[in-house]
Design a protein around this motif. Sequence first.
Motif, mmCIF file in Angstrom:
data_model
loop_
_atom_site.group_PDB
_atom_site.id
_atom_site.type_symbol
_atom_site.label_atom_id
_atom_site.label_comp_id
_atom_site.label_asym_id
_atom_site.label_seq_id
_atom_site.Cartn_x
_atom_site.Cartn_y
_atom_site.Cartn_z
ATOM 1 N N PHE A 108 0.828 -1.207 0.000
ATOM 2 C CA PHE A 108 0.000 0.000 0.000
ATOM 3 C C PHE A 108 0.861 1.254 0.000
ATOM 4 C CE2 PHE A 108 -1.930 3.448 2.433
ATOM 5 C CZ PHE A 108 -3.047 3.693 1.651
ATOM 6 N N MET A 109 1.952 1.259 0.738
ATOM 7 C CA MET A 109 2.796 2.447 0.828
ATOM 8 C C MET A 109 3.471 2.761 -0.509
ATOM 9 S SD MET A 109 2.036 3.472 3.705
ATOM 10 C CE MET A 109 3.051 4.934 3.734
ATOM 11 N N ILE A 110 3.721 1.737 -1.330
ATOM 12 C CA ILE A 110 4.236 1.984 -2.682
ATOM 13 C C ILE A 110 3.206 2.800 -3.469
ATOM 14 C CG2 ILE A 110 4.879 0.917 -4.883
ATOM 15 C CD1 ILE A 110 5.913 -1.486 -3.248
ATOM 16 N N PHE A 111 1.950 2.360 -3.406
ATOM 17 C CA PHE A 111 0.844 3.077 -4.064
ATOM 18 C C PHE A 111 0.688 4.478 -3.477
ATOM 19 C CE2 PHE A 111 -3.714 4.096 -3.325
ATOM 20 C CZ PHE A 111 -4.062 4.448 -4.629
ATOM 21 N N PHE A 112 0.780 4.598 -2.151
ATOM 22 C CA PHE A 112 0.574 5.874 -1.481
ATOM 23 C C PHE A 112 1.634 6.890 -1.884
ATOM 24 C CE2 PHE A 112 1.495 8.686 2.129
ATOM 25 C CZ PHE A 112 0.258 9.292 2.297
ATOM 26 N N PHE A 113 2.909 6.496 -1.845
ATOM 27 C CA PHE A 113 3.962 7.451 -2.165
ATOM 28 C C PHE A 113 4.064 7.720 -3.663
ATOM 29 C CE2 PHE A 113 5.350 6.714 2.193
ATOM 30 C CZ PHE A 113 5.593 8.030 2.574
ATOM 31 N N TYR A 114 3.525 6.828 -4.484
ATOM 32 C CA TYR A 114 3.373 7.133 -5.917
ATOM 33 C C TYR A 114 2.406 8.304 -6.082
ATOM 34 C CZ TYR A 114 1.749 6.726 -10.733
ATOM 35 O OH TYR A 114 1.391 7.007 -12.022
ATOM 36 N N LEU A 115 1.283 8.272 -5.347
ATOM 37 C CA LEU A 115 0.325 9.382 -5.389
ATOM 38 C C LEU A 115 0.958 10.659 -4.837
ATOM 39 C CD1 LEU A 115 -2.983 7.683 -4.150
ATOM 40 C CD2 LEU A 115 -2.353 8.258 -6.496
ATOM 41 N N VAL A 116 1.650 10.548 -3.709
ATOM 42 C CA VAL A 116 2.275 11.717 -3.082
ATOM 43 C C VAL A 116 3.266 12.382 -4.038
ATOM 44 C CG1 VAL A 116 3.902 12.436 -1.274
ATOM 45 C CG2 VAL A 116 1.966 10.953 -0.702
ATOM 46 N N SER A 117 4.014 11.583 -4.775
ATOM 47 C CA SER A 117 5.088 12.112 -5.618
ATOM 48 C C SER A 117 4.612 12.577 -6.991
ATOM 49 C CB SER A 117 6.174 11.041 -5.800
ATOM 50 O OG SER A 117 6.690 10.628 -4.554
ATOM 51 N N PHE A 118 3.606 11.895 -7.565
ATOM 52 C CA PHE A 118 3.261 12.161 -8.961
ATOM 53 C C PHE A 118 1.815 12.591 -9.206
ATOM 54 C CE2 PHE A 118 6.722 8.989 -8.993
ATOM 55 C CZ PHE A 118 7.683 9.721 -9.665
ATOM 56 N N HIS A 119 0.888 12.239 -8.303
ATOM 57 C CA HIS A 119 -0.521 12.552 -8.551
ATOM 58 C C HIS A 119 -1.195 13.168 -7.328
ATOM 59 C CE1 HIS A 119 -0.712 10.741 -12.535
ATOM 60 N NE2 HIS A 119 0.002 9.727 -12.061
ATOM 61 N N PHE A 120 -0.460 14.022 -6.627
ATOM 62 C CA PHE A 120 -0.986 14.646 -5.411
ATOM 63 C C PHE A 120 -2.129 15.616 -5.695
ATOM 64 C CE2 PHE A 120 2.759 16.807 -7.003
ATOM 65 C CZ PHE A 120 2.300 18.100 -7.203
ATOM 66 N N ASN A 121 -2.242 16.090 -6.949
ATOM 67 C CA ASN A 121 -3.252 17.102 -7.267
ATOM 68 C C ASN A 121 -4.682 16.604 -7.107
ATOM 69 O OD1 ASN A 121 -1.592 19.247 -7.765
ATOM 70 N ND2 ASN A 121 -1.360 18.814 -9.956
ATOM 71 N N PHE A 122 -4.872 15.262 -7.145
ATOM 72 C CA PHE A 122 -6.228 14.752 -6.989
ATOM 73 C C PHE A 122 -6.790 15.098 -5.614
ATOM 74 C CE2 PHE A 122 -4.500 11.454 -4.346
ATOM 75 C CZ PHE A 122 -5.562 10.981 -3.603
ATOM 76 N N ALA A 123 -5.911 15.331 -4.644
ATOM 77 C CA ALA A 123 -6.347 15.638 -3.278
ATOM 78 C C ALA A 123 -6.398 17.142 -3.016
ATOM 79 C CB ALA A 123 -5.400 14.974 -2.272
ATOM 80 N N MET A 124 -6.165 17.949 -4.054
ATOM 81 C CA MET A 124 -6.154 19.402 -3.882
ATOM 82 C C MET A 124 -6.993 20.039 -4.980
ATOM 83 S SD MET A 124 -2.150 20.090 -2.975
ATOM 84 C CE MET A 124 -1.316 19.154 -1.679
#
Length: 415
Positions: free
Chosen positions: A264-280
């Motif tokens: 899960f953390m692999i998926f999570f930090f992929y979002l944090v690093s490359f697709h964080f805009n979905f949460a903003m």
Amino acid sequence: MAHITKATSVRDWFDQRIALTKLWNVLAGQYWIPKNINFLWAMGVILTVLFTLLFISGLLLLMYYKPDANLAFDSVNYTIMKEVEYGWLWRHIHAVAASVIFLIIYIHAFVGIYYGSYKKGREMIWISGMLLFLIFSAEAFSGYMLPWGQMSYWAAQVITQLFGGIPFIGGALVEWIRGDYAVSDPTLTRFFMLHVCLLPIVIIMVIGLHFYTLRVPHVNNLEGEEIDFELEAEKYLKGDTINSKVIPFWPGFLSKDFFYVSLFMIFFFYLVSFHFNFAMDPINFDPANAAKTPTHIYPEWYFLWQYEILRGFFFDIGPLKAADIGALAMAFAGISLLFMPLYDRSDVVAPAHKRKGFCVWFWLLIIDLIILTVYGKLPPTGFNAWIGFFASIGYLALLLVVLPIITIKERKANK
């Protein structure tokens, strides 16, 4: 008084005084988990990890955030994002975790519904879990306001105004919540206090309650099988680990959870690093402006289904105004799943695919929630408004009418 002898080690010294071994056995070493479970039972540990990330990243952001209407926006978008070393990383972690934690909460909750993990002695597990969902919702809303962007401001304006529909005290209550006649600096200060102080303390307390409620009835399993945990634990402790239906929480269960958490953390930090805009939300990168209303106001994705129920009732019914009907429907929707043990009148504890009527009901509920979420992001005009209305009615009917009827028939058929 406890009999204290000369300690043979540091651990033994502490063990004689605060019973570390007994505590470990109660919490993990001899807390028993059914063997018949899969990766979906790892959601609880993943949620714990996400809450820890939120807590730590929140503390780091707190060092530079300014809870002031004139300074909040710049403290987030300039100081933290551009001036503080790795401030952008901590903000991305906090924003993504705040969004993803609701995805895991929904998976965790609907796995519980699918396998009937809310009945036959497990009611308090379910109730405490749904209380956590409600408190996390309040925590997320209060945090959404803190960047003091356009969507933050107007979402707070809309949500706080809902309390005005309460008879007699509505107007005074709205003013008390805001600390002013409109959303302003005192409102920001109040929500800051809730987000960083009061609600985290309540969440930690309810997490403790949730873990405690698991102690007596224990965790459910894939088949809903009733397990004599004491008997099966005795087999395990005697060395018959193959025939025993249980394993200890540590190392048997938690070691597998570590593997799932790592994936899960692999998926999570992929979002944090490359697709964080979905949460903003892009609109939230504009400073709050009380004189400029956004074209279309909407909450974060995890609240869209409730928001669509709020605006799904767009016409008056007798003396009841559309806004009041929508507010009542949304208020009920927010707490509706808390009462699952009451809606389900059957004694059967089994996965949904072994309960035909319940299985159809479950997937209709999922489809209805997806429709509400999708249309909650769209403008409520024309055809969209009617889709929202029927989906809102459908959600209420599925819980209050359809589920009791299906489960009463199931109970009678199994007598």
